[in-house]
Scaffold this motif. Sequence first.
Motif, PDB file in Angstrom:
ATOM      1  N   ASN A 126     -18.202  13.606 -50.462  1.00  0.00           N
ATOM      2  CA  ASN A 126     -17.117  12.747 -50.209  1.00  0.00           C
ATOM      3  C   ASN A 126     -16.422  13.495 -48.775  1.00  0.00           C
ATOM      4  O   ASN A 126     -15.988  14.393 -49.034  1.00  0.00           O
ATOM      5  N   ASN A 127     -16.241  12.667 -47.894  1.00  0.00           N
ATOM      6  CA  ASN A 127     -15.263  13.026 -46.760  1.00  0.00           C
ATOM      7  C   ASN A 127     -13.970  12.953 -47.103  1.00  0.00           C
ATOM      8  O   ASN A 127     -13.302  11.900 -46.896  1.00  0.00           O
ATOM      9  N   TYR A 128     -13.138  14.247 -47.422  1.00  0.00           N
ATOM     10  CA  TYR A 128     -11.936  14.253 -47.523  1.00  0.00           C
ATOM     11  C   TYR A 128     -11.489  15.318 -46.742  1.00  0.00           C
ATOM     12  O   TYR A 128     -11.396  16.584 -47.283  1.00  0.00           O
ATOM     13  N   HIS A 129     -11.275  15.014 -45.563  1.00  0.00           N
ATOM     14  CA  HIS A 129     -10.832  16.347 -44.428  1.00  0.00           C
ATOM     15  C   HIS A 129     -11.854  17.242 -44.485  1.00  0.00           C
ATOM     16  O   HIS A 129     -11.504  18.538 -44.675  1.00  0.00           O
ATOM     17  N   GLY A 130     -12.887  16.607 -44.615  1.00  0.00           N
ATOM     18  CA  GLY A 130     -14.308  17.584 -44.782  1.00  0.00           C
ATOM     19  C   GLY A 130     -14.954  17.278 -45.922  1.00  0.00           C
ATOM     20  O   GLY A 130     -14.294  16.671 -47.128  1.00  0.00           O
ATOM     21  N   TYR A 131     -16.172  17.654 -46.164  1.00  0.00           N
ATOM     22  CA  TYR A 131     -17.031  17.196 -47.044  1.00  0.00           C
ATOM     23  C   TYR A 131     -16.508  18.115 -48.479  1.00  0.00           C
ATOM     24  O   TYR A 131     -16.621  19.171 -48.654  1.00  0.00           O
ATOM     25  N   THR A 132     -16.456  17.450 -49.470  1.00  0.00           N
ATOM     26  CA  THR A 132     -16.226  18.008 -50.738  1.00  0.00           C
ATOM     27  C   THR A 132     -17.181  17.210 -51.986  1.00  0.00           C
ATOM     28  O   THR A 132     -17.612  16.230 -51.667  1.00  0.00           O
ATOM     29  N   ILE A 133     -16.848  17.319 -53.064  1.00  0.00           N
ATOM     30  CA  ILE A 133     -17.374  16.775 -54.464  1.00  0.00           C
ATOM     31  C   ILE A 133     -16.536  15.709 -54.748  1.00  0.00           C
ATOM     32  O   ILE A 133     -15.447  15.727 -55.217  1.00  0.00           O
ATOM     33  N   GLY A 134     -16.793  14.148 -54.512  1.00  0.00           N
ATOM     34  CA  GLY A 134     -15.827  12.964 -54.963  1.00  0.00           C
ATOM     35  C   GLY A 134     -16.600  12.845 -56.361  1.00  0.00           C
ATOM     36  O   GLY A 134     -17.737  13.255 -56.863  1.00  0.00           O
ATOM     37  N   MET A 135     -15.543  12.035 -57.183  1.00  0.00           N
ATOM     38  CA  MET A 135     -16.248  11.778 -58.526  1.00  0.00           C
ATOM     39  C   MET A 135     -15.664  10.531 -58.876  1.00  0.00           C
ATOM     40  O   MET A 135     -14.349  10.082 -58.475  1.00  0.00           O
ATOM     41  N   ALA A 136     -16.313   9.558 -59.658  1.00  0.00           N
ATOM     42  CA  ALA A 136     -16.076   8.230 -60.162  1.00  0.00           C
ATOM     43  C   ALA A 136     -16.422   8.109 -61.418  1.00  0.00           C
ATOM     44  O   ALA A 136     -17.612   8.695 -61.756  1.00  0.00           O
ATOM     45  N   TYR A 137     -16.129   7.224 -62.136  1.00  0.00           N
ATOM     46  CA  TYR A 137     -16.934   6.662 -63.462  1.00  0.00           C
ATOM     47  C   TYR A 137     -17.135   4.999 -63.182  1.00  0.00           C
ATOM     48  O   TYR A 137     -16.462   4.306 -62.651  1.00  0.00           O
ATOM     49  N   THR A 138     -17.985   4.464 -64.090  1.00  0.00           N
ATOM     50  CA  THR A 138     -18.106   2.933 -64.366  1.00  0.00           C
ATOM     51  C   THR A 138     -18.816   2.913 -65.571  1.00  0.00           C
ATOM     52  O   THR A 138     -19.214   3.697 -66.243  1.00  0.00           O
ATOM     53  N   HIS A 139     -18.606   1.675 -65.997  1.00  0.00           N
ATOM     54  CA  HIS A 139     -19.251   1.345 -67.323  1.00  0.00           C
ATOM     55  C   HIS A 139     -20.224   0.095 -67.150  1.00  0.00           C
ATOM     56  O   HIS A 139     -21.313   0.055 -67.794  1.00  0.00           O
ATOM     57  N   ASP A 140     -20.163  -0.454 -65.992  1.00  0.00           N
ATOM     58  CA  ASP A 140     -21.287  -1.538 -65.829  1.00  0.00           C
ATOM     59  C   ASP A 140     -21.804  -1.537 -64.451  1.00  0.00           C
ATOM     60  O   ASP A 140     -22.486  -2.603 -63.935  1.00  0.00           O
ATOM     61  N   PHE A 141     -21.652  -0.590 -63.386  1.00  0.00           N
ATOM     62  CA  PHE A 141     -22.086  -0.746 -62.119  1.00  0.00           C
ATOM     63  C   PHE A 141     -21.526  -1.748 -61.220  1.00  0.00           C
ATOM     64  O   PHE A 141     -22.209  -2.009 -60.202  1.00  0.00           O
ATOM     65  N   LYS A 142     -20.277  -2.056 -61.618  1.00  0.00           N
ATOM     66  CA  LYS A 142     -19.885  -3.162 -60.658  1.00  0.00           C
ATOM     67  C   LYS A 142     -18.299  -2.642 -60.614  1.00  0.00           C
ATOM     68  O   LYS A 142     -18.010  -2.558 -59.231  1.00  0.00           O
ATOM     69  N   THR A 143     -17.539  -2.050 -61.257  1.00  0.00           N
ATOM     70  CA  THR A 143     -16.322  -1.509 -61.185  1.00  0.00           C
ATOM     71  C   THR A 143     -16.425   0.073 -61.085  1.00  0.00           C
ATOM     72  O   THR A 143     -16.728   0.514 -62.215  1.00  0.00           O
ATOM     73  N   PHE A 144     -15.923   0.910 -60.114  1.00  0.00           N
ATOM     74  CA  PHE A 144     -16.105   2.202 -60.041  1.00  0.00           C
ATOM     75  C   PHE A 144     -14.672   2.803 -59.924  1.00  0.00           C
ATOM     76  O   PHE A 144     -14.030   2.469 -58.825  1.00  0.00           O
ATOM     77  N   HIS A 145     -14.233   3.505 -60.816  1.00  0.00           N
ATOM     78  CA  HIS A 145     -13.049   4.103 -60.956  1.00  0.00           C
ATOM     79  C   HIS A 145     -12.990   5.406 -60.272  1.00  0.00           C
ATOM     80  O   HIS A 145     -13.729   6.424 -60.965  1.00  0.00           O
ATOM     81  N   GLN A 146     -12.337   5.743 -59.151  1.00  0.00           N
ATOM     82  CA  GLN A 146     -12.412   6.971 -58.382  1.00  0.00           C
ATOM     83  C   GLN A 146     -11.381   7.902 -59.056  1.00  0.00           C
ATOM     84  O   GLN A 146     -10.216   7.714 -59.360  1.00  0.00           O
ATOM     85  N   MET A 147     -11.843   9.215 -59.239  1.00  0.00           N
ATOM     86  CA  MET A 147     -11.156  10.194 -59.883  1.00  0.00           C
ATOM     87  C   MET A 147     -10.769  11.067 -58.422  1.00  0.00           C
ATOM     88  O   MET A 147     -11.023  11.078 -57.697  1.00  0.00           O
ATOM     89  N   GLU A 148     -10.011  12.325 -59.085  1.00  0.00           N
ATOM     90  CA  GLU A 148      -9.827  13.236 -58.104  1.00  0.00           C
ATOM     91  C   GLU A 148     -10.951  14.099 -57.758  1.00  0.00           C
ATOM     92  O   GLU A 148     -11.890  14.029 -58.228  1.00  0.00           O
ATOM     93  N   ASN A 149     -10.925  14.487 -56.364  1.00  0.00           N
ATOM     94  CA  ASN A 149     -12.052  15.394 -55.792  1.00  0.00           C
ATOM     95  C   ASN A 149     -12.113  16.607 -56.697  1.00  0.00           C
ATOM     96  O   ASN A 149     -10.939  17.070 -57.041  1.00  0.00           O
ATOM     97  N   SER A 150     -13.355  16.981 -56.971  1.00  0.00           N
ATOM     98  CA  SER A 150     -13.587  17.928 -57.914  1.00  0.00           C
ATOM     99  C   SER A 150     -13.250  19.446 -57.299  1.00  0.00           C
ATOM    100  O   SER A 150     -12.686  20.511 -57.860  1.00  0.00           O
ATOM    101  N   PHE A 151     -13.387  19.498 -56.031  1.00  0.00           N
ATOM    102  CA  PHE A 151     -13.044  21.000 -55.163  1.00  0.00           C
ATOM    103  C   PHE A 151     -12.443  20.736 -53.896  1.00  0.00           C
ATOM    104  O   PHE A 151     -12.236  19.549 -53.438  1.00  0.00           O
ATOM    105  N   LEU A 152     -11.911  21.737 -53.400  1.00  0.00           N
ATOM    106  CA  LEU A 152     -11.504  21.835 -51.981  1.00  0.00           C
ATOM    107  C   LEU A 152     -12.775  21.646 -50.998  1.00  0.00           C
ATOM    108  O   LEU A 152     -13.920  22.114 -51.291  1.00  0.00           O
ATOM    109  N   PRO A 153     -12.714  21.000 -49.903  1.00  0.00           N
ATOM    110  CA  PRO A 153     -13.739  21.231 -48.937  1.00  0.00           C
ATOM    111  C   PRO A 153     -14.035  22.633 -48.610  1.00  0.00           C
ATOM    112  O   PRO A 153     -12.956  23.499 -48.730  1.00  0.00           O
ATOM    113  N   TYR A 154     -15.124  23.258 -48.377  1.00  0.00           N
ATOM    114  CA  TYR A 154     -16.444  22.219 -48.035  1.00  0.00           C
ATOM    115  C   TYR A 154     -17.204  22.544 -49.486  1.00  0.00           C
ATOM    116  O   TYR A 154     -17.434  23.776 -49.672  1.00  0.00           O
TER     117      TYR A 154
END
Length: 336
Positions: A126-154
């Motif tokens: 995920n590009n957040y001021h540089g590439y890092t690990i983005g995370m989200a969850y879904t139950h139905d592959f329609k709505t995806f809830h984004q969570m905090e990025n797991s780490f600092l870039p890069y």
Amino acid sequence: MDLPKTMIVENLPNIPWQGRPEGCSSIVWRYDHNPVIERDLIPRANSIFNSAVVAYNGEFAGVFRVDDTSRSMRLHSGRSQDGFTFEIDEEPIRFVCDEPEITEFVEGYDPRVCRLDNRYYVTWCNNYHGYTIGMAYTHDFKTFHQMENSFLPYNRNGVLFPRKINGKYAMLSRPSDTGHTPFGDIFYSESPDLIHWGCHRHVMAPTTDSPTQTCSWQCMKIGAGPIPIETTKGWLLFYHGVLQSCNGFVYSMGAALLDIDKPWKVIHRTRDYLLNPRTLYECVGDVPNVVFPCASLQDAATGRIAIYYGCADTVTGLAFCYVDEVLDFLKGNSLV
Ligand code: BMA
């Protein structure tokens, strides 16, 4: 009589499968109608590759890397009844997020999907001021809830384990830098809540066979591939390794067996690759000479594994193997 099962996973008799071709002695073999996903399956797609498929409600669903014709890297949701033929949403995923600081989606690529606690978690680069690990969850592959990025870039290649280990969530990742990183080791991190990550442990580094050897398929950088598979022998991890040739990077796939309770301890690691770019669709494309595994489906009862992998940063391929053959190969051809 039931045969003893090596993989501690569900029985999924309907995973995509094609037997080993006659005369083939490879541990991993390709689907003979590859690519399963062509580059232009949806309008405005430049390429569809490095994508993640999971079992979902008796069928299959996933998150797909689609680079569009403006060459923006996007994530799209998709479905399949049989694991061979896919319907991919024409519109990219719009992540739902209450935190304005991370709401703006800039770019995302190389998704993995992990079923965990009855949710489907997506990790991606995920590009957040540089590439890092983005995370989200879904139950139905329609709505995806984004969570905090797991780490600092890069950081790149964030891959969750499918259950808690020692009471903590666990993830592999590959700290890196701004560009086409010419280095990279795999690390293990743990978390009480999938938001705060720590207790980082080194898993493995790029390597050659011997100190005097200058080159190998995994001598420049490595990164975790599909979600690790729990087996009676340890965690089976497919990963990519990179060699730098005079004509650029070459991406191949190998495997490692990690300790079940201390996954940063490597029990075995393949000296030889299991899959490398050699077909036209792996050697010719936007980035030549790339096989890049991001997902697998497995059936405990038969020991079958189907692996989805990106080909030449352009299309998506499917390859097959049997868990026991991979584990035997790992034991007999290990660098460790
Ligand atoms: C890596 C990632 C992958 C890509 C590979 C080869 O750094 O960007 O998405 O498949 O390079 O270009």
